[in-house]
Design a protein around this motif. Sequence first.
Motif, PDB file in Angstrom:
ATOM      1  N   GLY A  77     -20.505 -38.141  -2.162  1.00  0.00           N
ATOM      2  CA  GLY A  77     -19.284 -38.945  -2.134  1.00  0.00           C
ATOM      3  C   GLY A  77     -18.122 -38.311  -2.862  1.00  0.00           C
ATOM      4  O   GLY A  77     -17.002 -38.813  -2.779  1.00  0.00           O
ATOM      5  N   LEU A  78     -18.339 -37.207  -3.586  1.00  0.00           N
ATOM      6  CA  LEU A  78     -17.265 -36.511  -4.295  1.00  0.00           C
ATOM      7  C   LEU A  78     -17.155 -35.086  -3.750  1.00  0.00           C
ATOM      8  O   LEU A  78     -18.150 -34.388  -3.617  1.00  0.00           O
ATOM      9  N   THR A  79     -15.913 -34.708  -3.448  1.00  0.00           N
ATOM     10  CA  THR A  79     -15.654 -33.355  -2.955  1.00  0.00           C
ATOM     11  C   THR A  79     -15.051 -32.536  -4.087  1.00  0.00           C
ATOM     12  O   THR A  79     -14.036 -32.936  -4.668  1.00  0.00           O
ATOM     13  N   SER A  80     -15.727 -31.361  -4.381  1.00  0.00           N
ATOM     14  CA  SER A  80     -15.270 -30.548  -5.507  1.00  0.00           C
ATOM     15  C   SER A  80     -14.507 -29.305  -5.077  1.00  0.00           C
ATOM     16  O   SER A  80     -13.793 -28.707  -5.878  1.00  0.00           O
ATOM     17  N   GLY A  81     -14.693 -28.869  -3.850  1.00  0.00           N
ATOM     18  CA  GLY A  81     -14.016 -27.656  -3.403  1.00  0.00           C
ATOM     19  C   GLY A  81     -14.741 -26.383  -3.797  1.00  0.00           C
ATOM     20  O   GLY A  81     -14.185 -25.292  -3.707  1.00  0.00           O
ATOM     21  N   GLY A  82     -15.978 -26.489  -4.273  1.00  0.00           N
ATOM     22  CA  GLY A  82     -16.763 -25.304  -4.606  1.00  0.00           C
ATOM     23  C   GLY A  82     -16.889 -25.086  -6.102  1.00  0.00           C
ATOM     24  O   GLY A  82     -16.549 -25.943  -6.919  1.00  0.00           O
ATOM     25  N   SER A  83     -17.392 -23.919  -6.478  1.00  0.00           N
ATOM     26  CA  SER A  83     -17.627 -23.597  -7.884  1.00  0.00           C
ATOM     27  C   SER A  83     -16.329 -23.243  -8.590  1.00  0.00           C
ATOM     28  O   SER A  83     -15.377 -22.740  -7.984  1.00  0.00           O
ATOM     29  N   VAL A  84     -16.324 -23.494  -9.887  1.00  0.00           N
ATOM     30  CA  VAL A  84     -15.187 -23.140 -10.744  1.00  0.00           C
ATOM     31  C   VAL A  84     -15.618 -21.960 -11.613  1.00  0.00           C
ATOM     32  O   VAL A  84     -16.592 -22.063 -12.370  1.00  0.00           O
ATOM     33  N   PHE A  85     -14.910 -20.839 -11.491  1.00  0.00           N
ATOM     34  CA  PHE A  85     -15.263 -19.626 -12.236  1.00  0.00           C
ATOM     35  C   PHE A  85     -14.653 -19.672 -13.626  1.00  0.00           C
ATOM     36  O   PHE A  85     -13.446 -19.852 -13.777  1.00  0.00           O
ATOM     37  N   VAL A  86     -15.509 -19.504 -14.631  1.00  0.00           N
ATOM     38  CA  VAL A  86     -15.058 -19.512 -16.024  1.00  0.00           C
ATOM     39  C   VAL A  86     -14.934 -18.090 -16.556  1.00  0.00           C
ATOM     40  O   VAL A  86     -14.054 -17.780 -17.347  1.00  0.00           O
ATOM     41  N   GLY A  87     -15.858 -17.167 -16.141  1.00  0.00           N
ATOM     42  CA  GLY A  87     -15.762 -15.771 -16.539  1.00  0.00           C
ATOM     43  C   GLY A  87     -16.645 -15.414 -17.713  1.00  0.00           C
ATOM     44  O   GLY A  87     -17.663 -16.057 -17.967  1.00  0.00           O
ATOM     45  N   GLU A  88     -16.229 -14.401 -18.477  1.00  0.00           N
ATOM     46  CA  GLU A  88     -17.017 -13.895 -19.601  1.00  0.00           C
ATOM     47  C   GLU A  88     -16.755 -14.714 -20.852  1.00  0.00           C
ATOM     48  O   GLU A  88     -15.613 -15.083 -21.157  1.00  0.00           O
ATOM     49  N   ILE A  89     -17.830 -14.981 -21.592  1.00  0.00           N
ATOM     50  CA  ILE A  89     -17.720 -15.694 -22.872  1.00  0.00           C
ATOM     51  C   ILE A  89     -18.408 -14.835 -23.930  1.00  0.00           C
ATOM     52  O   ILE A  89     -19.626 -14.693 -23.921  1.00  0.00           O
ATOM     53  N   PRO A  90     -17.654 -14.235 -24.846  1.00  0.00           N
ATOM     54  CA  PRO A  90     -18.283 -13.439 -25.916  1.00  0.00           C
ATOM     55  C   PRO A  90     -19.139 -14.307 -26.825  1.00  0.00           C
ATOM     56  O   PRO A  90     -19.004 -15.536 -26.857  1.00  0.00           O
ATOM     57  N   SER A  91     -20.027 -13.645 -27.569  1.00  0.00           N
ATOM     58  CA  SER A  91     -20.904 -14.371 -28.493  1.00  0.00           C
ATOM     59  C   SER A  91     -20.072 -15.118 -29.534  1.00  0.00           C
ATOM     60  O   SER A  91     -19.128 -14.570 -30.108  1.00  0.00           O
ATOM     61  N   GLY A  92     -20.385 -16.415 -29.738  1.00  0.00           N
ATOM     62  CA  GLY A  92     -19.694 -17.235 -30.719  1.00  0.00           C
ATOM     63  C   GLY A  92     -18.391 -17.831 -30.239  1.00  0.00           C
ATOM     64  O   GLY A  92     -17.696 -18.496 -31.024  1.00  0.00           O
ATOM     65  N   GLU A  93     -18.030 -17.663 -28.975  1.00  0.00           N
ATOM     66  CA  GLU A  93     -16.777 -18.223 -28.444  1.00  0.00           C
ATOM     67  C   GLU A  93     -17.083 -19.238 -27.356  1.00  0.00           C
ATOM     68  O   GLU A  93     -18.226 -19.408 -26.930  1.00  0.00           O
ATOM     69  N   SER A  94     -15.987 -19.934 -26.924  1.00  0.00           N
ATOM     70  CA  SER A  94     -16.140 -20.965 -25.894  1.00  0.00           C
ATOM     71  C   SER A  94     -14.989 -20.879 -24.896  1.00  0.00           C
ATOM     72  O   SER A  94     -13.915 -20.375 -25.215  1.00  0.00           O
ATOM     73  N   LYS A  95     -15.265 -21.369 -23.708  1.00  0.00           N
ATOM     74  CA  LYS A  95     -14.245 -21.459 -22.656  1.00  0.00           C
ATOM     75  C   LYS A  95     -14.501 -22.712 -21.845  1.00  0.00           C
ATOM     76  O   LYS A  95     -15.618 -23.195 -21.764  1.00  0.00           O
ATOM     77  N   SER A  96     -13.411 -23.252 -21.233  1.00  0.00           N
ATOM     78  CA  SER A  96     -13.547 -24.443 -20.419  1.00  0.00           C
ATOM     79  C   SER A  96     -13.263 -24.150 -18.961  1.00  0.00           C
ATOM     80  O   SER A  96     -12.531 -23.222 -18.640  1.00  0.00           O
TER      81      SER A  96
END
Length: 439
Positions: A322-341
């Motif tokens: 029932g929900l359309t997302s349009g596919g995957s969302v690419f976040v990329g590289e996350i170094p050790s100890g860091e975060s990304k959204s």
Amino acid sequence: MKKLIAIFLLLGVLCGAYPLLGVAAETDTEPPQTEAPLSQPRLMVTSYQTDDTIRPNKNSNLSIVFTNTHKSETVKNIRLTFSGEGAVLAAKTASVHVESIAPGKTYTWKLPVTAAAGAESGKVAASVTAEYEAGSGEVYSVTDALTLTVSNPPKETAAPTQPRLMVTEYAVENDWIAPGEQRKLTVTIKNTSSSANVRNLKLTLSDESGELLFDGLGTAYPDKLSAGKTYSWEITLSAVPTAQSGTHNLSVLMEYEDAEGNAYTASDTLRVIVRQSVALTWDGAALPARIVQGETESVAVNLMNTGKSPLYNCAIRFDVDGLTSGGSVFVGEIPSGESKSGSANLRAAAEKEGKVSGTLTITYEDAYGEVHEEVIDVSTEIAKKVEQAAAQTEKEEENKNTLWWLFLLAGLLVGGGAGFGIPFAIHARKQRKEDEERL
């Protein structure tokens, strides 16, 4: 009668003395003829030959022909003995016994011979001795010389080679090392020499980064390693918690001696892979409690790399009925100890209503290309768009009906203020002017 006997005796004496007088006469002129005694029987070598060139480690047949040269006497109880003067050796026994050889007859002795290992090529002297008896029992001995040809070219001898040790293979348990875990390393070392043994070995393992730990001192002391043989060395490895992910170079130093006590060293490099732990946590991995039909909601998921190595190709994907997302969302590289959204826009289907559920999938790769996947269950409710629209219209009408008097009051206040302020200003000006005239 007596006279006749005397005459006969005288005649006998005269007849017996006559030959003696003749011999005496002859002796005065030439020696008397006597018969020669019998000659010594002789056994001699009359010929010899070999069927091939005489070489070391190979037998050649030496044929020697012995002839009894006497015309009438047989030789017997014969013993023949060969001597090669140390250069040519009898392959079997160097002597033979022969019962007898008749006058004028021959005997052939076939003797297997070989050359001595140190014999020089060319002509060498040899001899054969014959010991035998004549018919009257006399014992004789005769030796004949032989000349034989030897072929023994010098062999090229290679200089002794240095024994060499080398690592032929190695293996790490489970193919890699992780901090906090012990893994067995097996190293196979081979003595590549075909003839030289080595002894008094010392094997030393070292890590140039200092991030790998050995069980014990990282050394071993095999007693010896024979030519062409291998030695399997097993040692336990682990990594420090902060060890860098990737390939680490280990050095194997081999110290050893040959049979004469000469010291040698050799070394090889082993490449060992270290893998740090991979860990990913997240927040915001949930859907809004309610989504209206046909509307779009944005959902932000925060990914945090809590492991010791970087993460690559991080992505999020919603799969909700029932929900359309349009596919995957690419976040990329996350170094050790860091975060990304990563934010995903989810649009509710116009024809869907009620509770819906599905999954949020988070995928990422570690430093070695291995793909990891985390699946989270999510759910929401799709509400009717009509009910939402009617409620919004009613609220807008209520807002309009409630505030009409507020606009009217504001107008009266503005108008009343203007009506009061203008006469007051005129009166004040007039009063000020009268006061000035009085002064």
